[in-house]
Design an enzyme around this catalytic site. Structure first.
Site, PDB file in Angstrom:
ATOM      1  N   HIS A  82     -32.671  55.568 -74.337  1.00  0.00           N
ATOM      2  CA  HIS A  82     -32.678  54.571 -75.516  1.00  0.00           C
ATOM      3  C   HIS A  82     -31.598  53.346 -75.447  1.00  0.00           C
ATOM      4  O   HIS A  82     -31.095  52.827 -76.495  1.00  0.00           O
ATOM      5  CB  HIS A  82     -32.135  55.385 -76.934  1.00  0.00           C
ATOM      6  CG  HIS A  82     -33.439  56.242 -76.988  1.00  0.00           C
ATOM      7  ND1 HIS A  82     -33.611  57.484 -76.340  1.00  0.00           N
ATOM      8  CD2 HIS A  82     -34.007  56.280 -78.116  1.00  0.00           C
ATOM      9  CE1 HIS A  82     -34.772  58.049 -77.165  1.00  0.00           C
ATOM     10  NE2 HIS A  82     -35.053  57.446 -78.016  1.00  0.00           N
ATOM     11  N   HIS A  88     -38.249  53.864 -75.159  1.00  0.00           N
ATOM     12  CA  HIS A  88     -38.494  53.953 -76.575  1.00  0.00           C
ATOM     13  C   HIS A  88     -38.829  52.312 -76.862  1.00  0.00           C
ATOM     14  O   HIS A  88     -37.751  51.660 -76.811  1.00  0.00           O
ATOM     15  CB  HIS A  88     -37.490  54.518 -77.171  1.00  0.00           C
ATOM     16  CG  HIS A  88     -38.086  54.532 -78.980  1.00  0.00           C
ATOM     17  ND1 HIS A  88     -38.530  53.581 -79.675  1.00  0.00           N
ATOM     18  CD2 HIS A  88     -37.783  55.443 -79.336  1.00  0.00           C
ATOM     19  CE1 HIS A  88     -38.805  53.793 -80.672  1.00  0.00           C
ATOM     20  NE2 HIS A  88     -38.516  55.117 -80.755  1.00  0.00           N
ATOM     21  N   HIS A  94     -46.081  59.068 -78.884  1.00  0.00           N
ATOM     22  CA  HIS A  94     -44.948  58.890 -80.049  1.00  0.00           C
ATOM     23  C   HIS A  94     -45.280  57.648 -80.892  1.00  0.00           C
ATOM     24  O   HIS A  94     -45.357  56.667 -80.249  1.00  0.00           O
ATOM     25  CB  HIS A  94     -43.474  58.972 -79.320  1.00  0.00           C
ATOM     26  CG  HIS A  94     -42.365  58.817 -80.432  1.00  0.00           C
ATOM     27  ND1 HIS A  94     -42.073  57.784 -80.913  1.00  0.00           N
ATOM     28  CD2 HIS A  94     -41.911  59.909 -81.094  1.00  0.00           C
ATOM     29  CE1 HIS A  94     -40.977  57.890 -81.684  1.00  0.00           C
ATOM     30  NE2 HIS A  94     -40.787  59.361 -81.791  1.00  0.00           N
ATOM     31  N   GLU A 146     -44.070  64.220 -82.459  1.00  0.00           N
ATOM     32  CA  GLU A 146     -44.322  62.995 -83.673  1.00  0.00           C
ATOM     33  C   GLU A 146     -45.297  61.916 -83.244  1.00  0.00           C
ATOM     34  O   GLU A 146     -44.973  60.500 -83.053  1.00  0.00           O
ATOM     35  CB  GLU A 146     -42.799  61.996 -83.837  1.00  0.00           C
ATOM     36  CG  GLU A 146     -41.801  63.270 -83.890  1.00  0.00           C
ATOM     37  CD  GLU A 146     -40.402  62.645 -83.955  1.00  0.00           C
ATOM     38  OE1 GLU A 146     -40.138  61.522 -83.225  1.00  0.00           O
ATOM     39  OE2 GLU A 146     -39.504  62.848 -84.733  1.00  0.00           O
ATOM     40  N   GLU A 179     -44.646  59.695 -89.871  1.00  0.00           N
ATOM     41  CA  GLU A 179     -43.326  59.501 -90.098  1.00  0.00           C
ATOM     42  C   GLU A 179     -43.060  58.236 -90.660  1.00  0.00           C
ATOM     43  O   GLU A 179     -43.768  57.455 -90.517  1.00  0.00           O
ATOM     44  CB  GLU A 179     -42.559  59.395 -88.944  1.00  0.00           C
ATOM     45  CG  GLU A 179     -41.244  59.131 -88.692  1.00  0.00           C
ATOM     46  CD  GLU A 179     -40.417  58.891 -87.454  1.00  0.00           C
ATOM     47  OE1 GLU A 179     -41.075  59.644 -86.519  1.00  0.00           O
ATOM     48  OE2 GLU A 179     -39.398  58.440 -87.127  1.00  0.00           O
ATOM     49  N   CYS A 225     -41.043  55.746 -90.273  1.00  0.00           N
ATOM     50  CA  CYS A 225     -40.733  54.793 -89.769  1.00  0.00           C
ATOM     51  C   CYS A 225     -42.277  54.262 -88.720  1.00  0.00           C
ATOM     52  O   CYS A 225     -42.200  53.299 -88.439  1.00  0.00           O
ATOM     53  CB  CYS A 225     -39.887  55.288 -88.455  1.00  0.00           C
ATOM     54  SG  CYS A 225     -38.242  55.222 -88.759  1.00  0.00           S
ATOM     55  N   CYS A 270     -33.314  57.744 -88.343  1.00  0.00           N
ATOM     56  CA  CYS A 270     -34.039  56.436 -88.158  1.00  0.00           C
ATOM     57  C   CYS A 270     -34.500  55.844 -89.449  1.00  0.00           C
ATOM     58  O   CYS A 270     -34.547  54.655 -89.509  1.00  0.00           O
ATOM     59  CB  CYS A 270     -34.980  56.543 -87.076  1.00  0.00           C
ATOM     60  SG  CYS A 270     -36.101  57.898 -87.393  1.00  0.00           S
ATOM     61  N   CYS A 271     -34.950  56.869 -90.237  1.00  0.00           N
ATOM     62  CA  CYS A 271     -36.056  56.299 -91.260  1.00  0.00           C
ATOM     63  C   CYS A 271     -35.260  55.431 -92.392  1.00  0.00           C
ATOM     64  O   CYS A 271     -35.802  54.562 -92.624  1.00  0.00           O
ATOM     65  CB  CYS A 271     -37.105  57.352 -91.860  1.00  0.00           C
ATOM     66  SG  CYS A 271     -38.003  57.946 -90.675  1.00  0.00           S
TER      67      CYS A 271
END
Lengths: 656, 656
Positions: free
Chosen positions: B138, B190, B274, B326, B342, B344, B421-422
């Site tokens: 990441h 990602h 994802h 996810e 999700e 996000c 993250c959200c």
């Protein structure tokens, strides 16, 4: 402790099954499953997971080299195979098969250690770990299966070699566990030996085996907790890191509910944890209650029975709705598609119910046996006896079985499993089917299951031959011929299944005046003469079955049942998108026997509503409700699903 | 490469939002979420998972001691917070907040390494692992968020400190990755930096940033596979065992579909893996396509758009139905209860749709933005802005959330997450809401969203002020006042939402003769004068929405929608066992604004059928169908669910 009058099941040895439905399965077990499983145990099945079980025994006996292969409980597959062989030999003597069994028993004897210990995993891999981890090591579980096999083989053949091995092993275990000073206050991580020890006690008369079984039942769940104690011992001996490495902290197992050791068994109100462990334990509790007359244990069994069968059982007799931990869930949580309902769990439910019947001749126990027998147990095997389900779903969308959260649900049966508990368990159930049909008191005989069979028993001082003829489950009429060697008064109790309305029972064609109903049985007490015929007529219309409204998954849905057989829709008959079919409340449902379908089954046919075929480019969401049209549908018995290739399947159908 | 005419979104900087619905959320973000998240980043929230994010920066800067704390992408939370602050400052200047941001930016500068590298995890824990594992580390993901924050902060404040940090970081990354000799042919594990680099290019004019973004897009999924190559390098350097230890063989990630690197992006037909990674990547692809005019990339975007929105999107705008990974699932696999969806991912869907609109003024993109904005994004936050959902289910039975396979579904929002993250993603979405309302071409302005706002833009040589007033989504009338500084001809395009039938658009109260419809917009071209008012009336009856028949979970069910708002049943209004409610096909549905409910919402009320309360001791299965009675029900907007304690919730209602 008080003693209590119990019924006695007629043994599989004394009941000869000759039934149009079941003889097919029994022949399959004898001709296909037992030889196939022998090949599997010897790693001779191509494209199937190897077993290693026989080779493990050879290595443990010092006759082969190499490492142990398979699960920690791999030995139990050999024991279950031997048990099935014993039942099969009782109805079909087979010298070649018996020699194979005798040789295998000799091999077991050579693999047994001088102190009686017998478990190839620990003998081969880590003798220093013997009896260090009851929670996970399955040593008593494997011993339990060996004991069951030994008792069955002894009962069938009269041979004592395997019984001696089993006694030596049980004696060894009795020297390790118990309340006496110097013994461990442990109990099984996977229950099974409890019921096996009662069988061994009943076969040998040795009270130590009963005492040990009772100890295991009584000790379970007490504080300080044994599984914690033994873990502390391992931490001291092998270092605290060893616990992590061995999986001690596994999410399921660290929770004592997983193996029903969260509280003492008499305090358990709800069925929790791993379903097979649970029902094997309940069966063991019922055995101890029957033999000792322990009322508190019986009451715990009844409470748990109510919870399982009134809150946590699929309409197919499947139990354990939770994939994670192969476990019971909470009340009414019975999803159809993420289901577990392991074949072994339904088989264990039969074992338990059978023992409850011994304690209490209540038709609800035999009803559940019937429900499991005709639905959720035999669904575990293909009609050719060559492939098996571990999981028995009530709704399958094959594509969804690729989702990680549904990968345990298989749309087609598999040849063999790395964890091969279910196939040999089915084999021993079907091969010992005779024992589930009748039981007796001093002057009464119960007919629990309508399975064509003959038997002979002493009753009220007379020798009575019984002969049951039926075309169950496709037809509701059964005839029981009662042949006492001389006329005499006794009672014949025939079960009126819970699903049945309007049953009629006649003797020699006459309606009964003197019969009484008691807990699901119609009891006919009279002076019986040779050739008397009891005719039982159980009307079998196609029924719509509704689930309790707390079962969220089945809201607005209906299942179809006829007699004891639960039906399902399959894609092979009804095309894709079975979820689209809606059954009008008033739709006529017709039963029809189809001799060439699925080995001969009665199907249910009718008309349902279904939306027009969707435009392949239709949007995901829209305001327009699709037009529906009446379409014919055909439902087949659930047990026979997935015998025509991969496709969708659905038990609970939307009702309009 | 060919160039292509694209539209330009009006920036959040140039659009002042003043809307009865959204201003509440925007105030919440400013007054609650941003301060709360600052406290969270500084580990000052009691009973919530700590963040460590600011402390990590201090440690990396050499100003504090200790170890790195949190996820490998913990830095991104600081960046997302700064980005939200930037948007918030644009509409509400706040010197104290700006000083806090400036201080944080200075700290980021001190944590940046001399070569431009900036990632506290690797700086603190393992500098030798920099750029060794793009698949999992990441580093470019965190850099992407930093770049987005930097561009936003520069646009709002004109300050360049953070932009300089971002450029230095981007330059460093450009020195590591690329097709030139000596650089790595890698790309993000990602995705996120692709779209960020295009923003940086547009803010700075530096073509290397566009080139690097395009390289990442083009290189992805090519053979030999980079993630395999970099793993081989690690195996050589750190030993083959290191791969196992680091989780290289993780079930999801070893499958290249997880991060959409299974094939080159232009060959991707279905959305896989994802979901957040996927939509961030699609957004980056759309950006590159917009700036470079690359048609093959645009076509891939459109194909993937169709797949996502016509096959894999919940009615709430949720995407990614698969908890495991996810991830997207297969077409039409949209279970309501084991859902992921999700927050996000819905936010990322908005980002992507916004970029598609730039390429192609088609109302379907704005429709999806609207669907996500009013449903599946803001459902992620409680009405007080203090707790958040990661997962947005469409059906909740709180007890079932204890099942291991549904444990990801929470019945109540949580304060903060270990993987946070959200919440900051929602904050930056809402704070930048102005940019989703309008876009423009040379002589046309599009109104995409009915959000009360004012803006000013140059159009056909005139300066035009626009003022939009509305009580959307509760009322369907919006008024747009058009104020050119002098009269002139240009076009105003107003979106007619996909859900709307019978829309009427008037100018100064007059029906239009000269308007034309084009891809979901009504385009009014005329000579405009100051004070002209366009009135848009979108009838908002309560609608029944049906799912495509391939969506198995919704067979026989209906969702309620009014305007863009999707409704749900909650236990708080309708009691337990929501699955029992069945909506008759002809039932009247009434909308009613309730000012005191859930901060003021329009509810939908009517009568449904429901079975009588069940006997607590009723059996599991029976032949009797329960009687049903008509009961009143009340449905509330989905976004507002779970604000009244724990309880059941249901979007898709059975229809009779």
């Amino acid at each position: 402790m008080e003693t209590r009058k119990t019924l006695t099941s007629l043994s599989y040895k004394n009941v000869s099954v000759n039934d149009p439905f079941w003889s097919k399965y029994r022949n399959l077990v004898r001709e296909e499953v037992i030889p196939y499983q022998w090949d599997a145990l010897n790693d001779r099945i191509e494209d199937a997971a190897p077993s290693g079980a026989i080779r493990n025994l050879r290595i443990a006996a010092g006759e082969d080299e190499g490492d142990f292969y398979g699960r920690i409980f791999q030995d139990s597959d050999v024991a279950k195979w031997l048990e099935a062989v014993a039942y099969s030999l009782a109805s079909h003597p087979d010298p070649v098969l018996e020699r194979l069994a005798d040789d295998t028993i000799k091999l077991l004897g050579r693999a047994q250690q001088p102190d009686g210990y017998l478990n190839t995993h620990f003998t081969i891999k880590s003798p220093d770990r013997r009896w260090t981890n009851e929670r996970d090591h399955h040593e008593t579980y494997c011993a339990g299966h060996l004991i069951e096999a030994a008792v069955a083989y002894y009962e069938t053949t009269g041979k004592t070699r395997l019984l001696d091995i089993a006694c030596k092993l049980a004696d060894h275990i009795d020297s390790v566990f118990g309340e006496e000073e110097g013994k461990r206050r442990g109990y099984p991580g996977h229950q099974e030996i409890e019921l096996a020890l009662v069988r061994l006690y009943e076969a040998t008369g040795e009270p130590r085996y009963l005492k040990l079984s009772r100890f295991f039942v009584d000790e379970r769940g007490r504080e300080p907790h044994y599984f914690k104690w033994e873990a502390d011992q391992r931490a001291k001996r092998f270092g605290p890191e060893s616990l992590k490495a061995e999986g001690y902290y596994s999410l399921y197992k660290i929770n004592y509910e997983y193996n029903q050791s969260h509280v003492p068994v008499r305090e358990q109100e709800h069925a929790v944890g791993h379903a097979v462990r649970a029902v094997y334990m309940y069966a063991g509790m019922a055995d101890v209650a029957a033999v000792t007359g322990d009322r508190s244990l019986l009451e715990a069994c009844k409470r748990l029975w109510d919870n399982v069968t009134r809150r946590q059982m699929y309409v197919t007799g499947g139990i354990g709705s939770n994939h994670n931990g192969e476990a019971f869930s909470f009340d009414y949580d019975l999803p159809n598609d993420t289901v577990y309902a392991e074949t072994c769990a339904s088989i264990g439910l039969v074992f338990w119910a059978h023992r409850m019947l011994r304690l209490d001749p209540d038709g609800r126990y035999a009803d559940v046996i019937e429900r499991a027998l005709y639905n959720g147990t035999i669904s575990g095997m293909s009609l050719d006896g060559r492939s098996f389900f571990y999981v028995n779903p009530l709704e399958v969308w094959p594509k969804a079985c690729e989702r990680p959260d549904k990968r345990h649900v298989k749309p087609v049966r598999q040849k063999w499993f790395g964890c091969a508990c279910c196939p040999p368990n089915l084999a021993r159930l079907i091969a010992s089917l005779g024992q589930y049909i009748y039981s007796r008191g001093d002057d009464i005989v119960y007919v629990h299951q309508y399975i064509g069979s003959e038997t002979s028993l002493a009753l009220a001082g007379r020798q009575v031959r019984l002969s049951l003829e039926t075309n169950y489950p496709w037809e509701g009429r059964s005839s029981l011929t009662v042949n006492p060697d001389r006329p005499g008064a006794f009672s014949v109790a025939v079960r009126i299944p819970g699903w049945c309305e309007g049953a009629s029972v006649r003797v020699n064609g006459q309606e009964l005046a003197e019969a009484r109903s008691e807990k699901g049985y119609l009891i006919v007490t009279r002076e019986w003469r040779a050739g008397d015929v009891v005719t039982i007529d159980l009307p079998m219309p196609v029924e719509r079955v509704y689930a309790n409204p707390n079962v969220r998954a089945n809201a607005g849905r209906v299942a179809l049942q006829r007699g004891p057989v639960v039906y399902c829709l399959e894609q092979a008959d009804n095309g894709e998108r079975l979820q689209e079919l809606a059954l009008p409340g008033e739709a006529e449902l017709v039963a029809r026997y189809e001799p060439n379908l699925l080995g001969g089954v009665t199907v249910v046919a009718g008309e349902a509503l279904r939306g027009d075929a969707p435009d392949p480019d239709a949007p995901l969401y829209g305001k327009k409700k699709r037009a529906e049209a009446a379409v014919p549908f055909r439902a087949v018995p659930y047990f026979a699903w997935a015998n025509r290739g991969e496709g969708e399947m659905l038990v609970w159908i939307r009702e309009r």
